[in-house]
Design a protein around this motif. Sequence first.
Motif, PDB file in Angstrom:
ATOM      1  N   ILE A 115       0.838  -1.207   0.000  1.00  0.00           N
ATOM      2  CA  ILE A 115       0.000   0.000   0.000  1.00  0.00           C
ATOM      3  C   ILE A 115       0.866   1.247   0.000  1.00  0.00           C
ATOM      4  CG2 ILE A 115      -1.584   1.364   1.434  1.00  0.00           C
ATOM      5  CD1 ILE A 115      -2.962  -1.283   2.194  1.00  0.00           C
ATOM      6  N   GLU A 116       1.918   1.235   0.804  1.00  0.00           N
ATOM      7  CA  GLU A 116       2.796   2.409   0.882  1.00  0.00           C
ATOM      8  C   GLU A 116       3.426   2.730  -0.469  1.00  0.00           C
ATOM      9  OE1 GLU A 116       5.973   3.879   4.130  1.00  0.00           O
ATOM     10  OE2 GLU A 116       6.575   2.081   3.049  1.00  0.00           O
ATOM     11  N   GLU A 167     -14.187  -0.287   5.780  1.00  0.00           N
ATOM     12  CA  GLU A 167     -13.983  -1.733   5.801  1.00  0.00           C
ATOM     13  C   GLU A 167     -13.848  -2.206   4.347  1.00  0.00           C
ATOM     14  OE1 GLU A 167     -13.638  -3.900   8.315  1.00  0.00           O
ATOM     15  OE2 GLU A 167     -13.712  -2.245   9.773  1.00  0.00           O
ATOM     16  N   ILE A 168     -12.761  -2.875   4.060  1.00  0.00           N
ATOM     17  CA  ILE A 168     -12.497  -3.324   2.696  1.00  0.00           C
ATOM     18  C   ILE A 168     -12.422  -4.849   2.678  1.00  0.00           C
ATOM     19  CG2 ILE A 168     -10.923  -3.202   0.731  1.00  0.00           C
ATOM     20  CD1 ILE A 168      -9.895  -0.555   1.892  1.00  0.00           C
ATOM     21  N   ARG A 200      -5.310  -4.070  -2.096  1.00  0.00           N
ATOM     22  CA  ARG A 200      -4.393  -2.943  -1.895  1.00  0.00           C
ATOM     23  C   ARG A 200      -4.778  -1.758  -2.763  1.00  0.00           C
ATOM     24  NH1 ARG A 200       0.690  -6.765  -1.497  1.00  0.00           N
ATOM     25  NH2 ARG A 200       0.597  -6.673  -3.775  1.00  0.00           N
ATOM     26  N   GLN A 201      -5.151  -2.017  -4.004  1.00  0.00           N
ATOM     27  CA  GLN A 201      -5.535  -0.931  -4.898  1.00  0.00           C
ATOM     28  C   GLN A 201      -6.774  -0.201  -4.387  1.00  0.00           C
ATOM     29  OE1 GLN A 201      -5.906  -2.418  -8.896  1.00  0.00           O
ATOM     30  NE2 GLN A 201      -3.710  -2.809  -9.115  1.00  0.00           N
ATOM     31  N   LYS A 246      -6.828   3.768  -3.321  1.00  0.00           N
ATOM     32  CA  LYS A 246      -7.801   4.711  -3.889  1.00  0.00           C
ATOM     33  C   LYS A 246      -8.501   5.501  -2.790  1.00  0.00           C
ATOM     34  CE  LYS A 246     -11.854   4.956  -6.909  1.00  0.00           C
ATOM     35  NZ  LYS A 246     -12.821   4.173  -7.736  1.00  0.00           N
ATOM     36  N   LYS A 247      -8.868   4.827  -1.706  1.00  0.00           N
ATOM     37  CA  LYS A 247      -9.551   5.501  -0.603  1.00  0.00           C
ATOM     38  C   LYS A 247      -8.605   6.462   0.117  1.00  0.00           C
ATOM     39  CE  LYS A 247     -13.097   1.993   0.287  1.00  0.00           C
ATOM     40  NZ  LYS A 247     -14.214   2.916  -0.055  1.00  0.00           N
ATOM     41  N   ILE A 248      -7.349   6.071   0.286  1.00  0.00           N
ATOM     42  CA  ILE A 248      -6.369   6.943   0.937  1.00  0.00           C
ATOM     43  C   ILE A 248      -6.144   8.193   0.094  1.00  0.00           C
ATOM     44  CG2 ILE A 248      -3.950   7.151   1.630  1.00  0.00           C
ATOM     45  CD1 ILE A 248      -4.050   4.142   2.289  1.00  0.00           C
ATOM     46  N   ALA A 249      -6.008   8.001  -1.222  1.00  0.00           N
ATOM     47  CA  ALA A 249      -5.790   9.140  -2.127  1.00  0.00           C
ATOM     48  C   ALA A 249      -6.970  10.097  -2.089  1.00  0.00           C
ATOM     49  CB  ALA A 249      -5.553   8.640  -3.549  1.00  0.00           C
TER      50      ALA A 249
END
Length: 325
Positions: free
Chosen positions: A203-204, A276-277, A288-289, A293-296
């Motif tokens: 993810i990082e 929750e994913i 991870r993708q 996307k949610k972090i971005a």
Amino acid sequence: MRRTCIAALLLVLLWPWPVVGEPVAEKMAKLAIVDVGAEQKVPEEFMALLLVELTKHPDVAVLERSEIDKVLQEQGLALSLSNGLDQEKLIRVGKILATDAFLMMEVSPPPKDDPSLKKGLLLRFRLVETRYGLKLADFAIALDPNVKSYPAQAEALAKHAVSKLALTRTGIEQQTLVGIAGFRSEEMSTRWDWLADTLTGGIEQQVALQPGIILMERQRTKTLMEEREITEGLPEALRASAIVVDGAYRIDREKKDGLSLSLRCRRNGSTILQAEIGGSLKNLEELRQTAVKKIAEAAGAKPRTEQADRAFEAGILSAEARAYL
């Protein structure tokens, strides 16, 4: 191809590289390249081609390797991609060298059960700016065992590094700072502990590819739990936008090979995202993708404006999947 590599190597050796203390145009970003591998080194042919590609960019100056090694030894700074970076020393050495960033690279042995790499190598790269010790890029590529592929890979890598290096001149303060603290296991058995590094690392590295985002060194993020401590010493613009990401994972036994990830993003002490994913152990890349996307989105990452090398980024994602599975 062998003649091409030899010619490239000769060009590197004869090129008038700027040295420490030598005046360089102010508009140029200075880059120090360091092979931090302890046992196996990056192939000289690839290194030579990479340096040649970097010299094609007039706004980048590559520092002389002998001077870099000398200063690193004098200051007692051992750069590594496996261990945490001593940011204070890195910033100090950066000032001595008058460099804007370090491009660190390290050879990682390919997974034994990955026949697609054959005799190829996994190369890890990390681009760290020297003003605050922040990561501008962190990724891996699979170096083709066929040296005929070296020129194309070196060109793509140089282009990617230069685009990220430009941030040292256009304003790091305009970016969003993200620190990945890590994901903990909620399982009683240690059997699933390996997922912590797999999820966190993958993810990082994918977050680092997102436009408008720069990364806090993970070791610092994990050690300093208070957000005010994590962002200490950074400009106010970065402090205000900083996001800390953490969470937990658990096996979803109601589904075959099911995996559930709890994702949390915090800014200024407040939770700005709680999600929750759901995913599968058989397809961690998709999970991870979705998380990236949610972090971005939570970070307010700007839409991509530059023309990205999609093939190169696809290669990065493929190499990361190999490295973290």
